[in-house]
Write an enzyme that holds these catalytic residues in place. Structure first.
Site, PDB file in Angstrom:
ATOM      1  N   ASP A 162      -4.253 -13.015   3.158  1.00  0.00           N
ATOM      2  CA  ASP A 162      -5.519 -12.652   3.790  1.00  0.00           C
ATOM      3  C   ASP A 162      -6.735 -12.971   2.925  1.00  0.00           C
ATOM      4  O   ASP A 162      -7.866 -12.611   3.281  1.00  0.00           O
ATOM      5  CB  ASP A 162      -5.529 -11.184   4.225  1.00  0.00           C
ATOM      6  CG  ASP A 162      -5.012 -10.227   3.167  1.00  0.00           C
ATOM      7  OD1 ASP A 162      -4.649 -10.680   2.074  1.00  0.00           O
ATOM      8  OD2 ASP A 162      -4.965  -9.017   3.443  1.00  0.00           O
TER       9      ASP A 162
ATOM     10  N   HIS B  82       0.818  -1.216   0.000  1.00  0.00           N
ATOM     11  CA  HIS B  82       0.000   0.000   0.000  1.00  0.00           C
ATOM     12  C   HIS B  82       0.854   1.270   0.000  1.00  0.00           C
ATOM     13  O   HIS B  82       0.307   2.372  -0.152  1.00  0.00           O
ATOM     14  CB  HIS B  82      -0.922   0.030   1.219  1.00  0.00           C
ATOM     15  CG  HIS B  82      -1.985  -1.026   1.214  1.00  0.00           C
ATOM     16  ND1 HIS B  82      -2.866  -1.192   0.174  1.00  0.00           N
ATOM     17  CD2 HIS B  82      -2.300  -1.992   2.125  1.00  0.00           C
ATOM     18  CE1 HIS B  82      -3.687  -2.198   0.442  1.00  0.00           C
ATOM     19  NE2 HIS B  82      -3.357  -2.702   1.617  1.00  0.00           N
TER      20      HIS B  82
END
Length: 343
Positions: free
Chosen positions: A284, A159
């Site tokens: 995830d 990110h």
């Protein structure tokens, strides 16, 4: 497969983040790396190696110099204000606000952050510097002829954009590794992000380039973090047009849908014919992850690694997300072991 790891990651340990409107203990914690390292050793995946120091030049090859200088000094400047708690921003630049860099550290924290879930702590600079060295050392293993290497990086990186942090990420480890491969002989590099959340930072870094093909399979930003990037029509611009490929999937998508997207991504990678592959290895997408909504089982991560291995490319894997802490090691190492068995 060699694993590169530094215990310095422990020095970054945020106390709280803002989640669903309340302050909660950080989902991104040192125990995540502990579980992965334990699994690497328990399965005999390969040697665990300390990273070599590379300095800041490879970091500055993908990140803005002002942003890097801010991260290097932020904690000391924050602490000089008499604050011994984590540094978090309290506002952001949005529509019609002036795009100007403030002088005050608090203003700069707001300027260089995209969310309030990425605390800067006393040990953040040391941890992210070590993480970059981990990723670079794994890339060095490929440059030296290895078929695969694992960068056990923490905090994660995908990110982090050229000049902002967010999503627990400060330095974009996968992008740093990809650029290092390019600088050391790889003409083309593919960078595949399999984290549940779109790799907005990686997209930002390579969006105008045709030498790094970026592909991301993720929860659709209509409903999933980071919300403002990751749509299918974001295809790159300028020289990079056609070299950014997003596969946004609705939250709750089936395992078959996820693997259909992986098959498409692998087809694009094969057509691109890169010299190396970098994988942003977020796990995830797992069915039990507390902040994600896909349904892959631990066995599905074996299937993922096997499919990536069939690409026949040397690969660096950089650990990204995965917040179901107990199975994170099983899921990450399943990908790595299956990849190694398939190449």
């Amino acid at each position: 497969m060699q694993t590169f790891y530094s215990d310095i990651h422990r020095q970054h340990h945020g106390r709280t983040e803002l989640y669903a409107g309340t302050l909660v203990p950080c989902f991104e914690m040192p125990a995540r790396a502990d579980m992965v390292l334990d699994r690497v050793r328990a399965t005999g995946l390969g040697e665990v190696c300390p990273p070599s120091a590379h300095g800041l030049d490879p970091v500055l090859a993908v990140h803005d110099a002002g942003y890097v200088a801010f991260l290097q000094s932020a904690w000391q400047r924050w602490q000089a204000l008499g604050r011994d708690y984590d540094a978090l921003p309290k506002m952001w630049q949005i529509r019609r606000l002036r795009q100007a860099l403030p002088e005050h550290v608090e203003g700069q924290l707001c300027y260089y952050s995209m969310d309030c879930g990425t605390p800067i702590t006393a040990g953040t600079w040391a941890a992210i510097s070590a993480g970059a060295d981990v990723a670079l050392s794994a890339a060095d293993a490929l440059i030296g002829g290895q078929k695969g290497a694992f960068a056990l990086t923490r905090p994660p990186g995908h990110h982090a954009a050229r000049d902002y942090c967010g999503g627990y990420c400060f330095f974009n480890n996968a992008a740093i590794a990809a650029q290092h491969l390019r600088a050391n002989g790889a003409k083309r590099v593919a960078l595949l992000d399999v984290d549940y959340h779109h790799g907005n930072g990686t997209q930002d870094i390579f969006y105008q380039r045709d030498d790094v093909l970026f592909l991301s399979i993720h929860g659709h930003p209509r409903t999933e973090y980071p919300f403002f990037l990751g749509f299918a029509d974001e295809c790159g611009e300028g020289a990079g047009l056609g070299y950014n490929v997003n596969y946004p999937l609705p939250a709750g998508s089936t395992v078959d849908t996820w693997f259909d997207a992986l098959a498409q991504a692998c087809g694009r990678i094969a057509h691109f014919a890169p010299d190396a592959l970098v994988v942003s290895l977020g796990v995830d997408a797992y069915q039990g992850d507390p902040i994600s909504r896909f349904a892959l089982s631990s066995d599905d991560f074996l299937r993922m690694g096997e499919r990536l291995g069939r690409l026949g490319l040397p690969a660096v894997f950089c650990l990204e997300g995965g917040y179901a802490v107990e199975p994170i090691g099983i899921n990450a190492v399943n990908v790595l072991s299956a990849f190694e068995s398939s190449v």
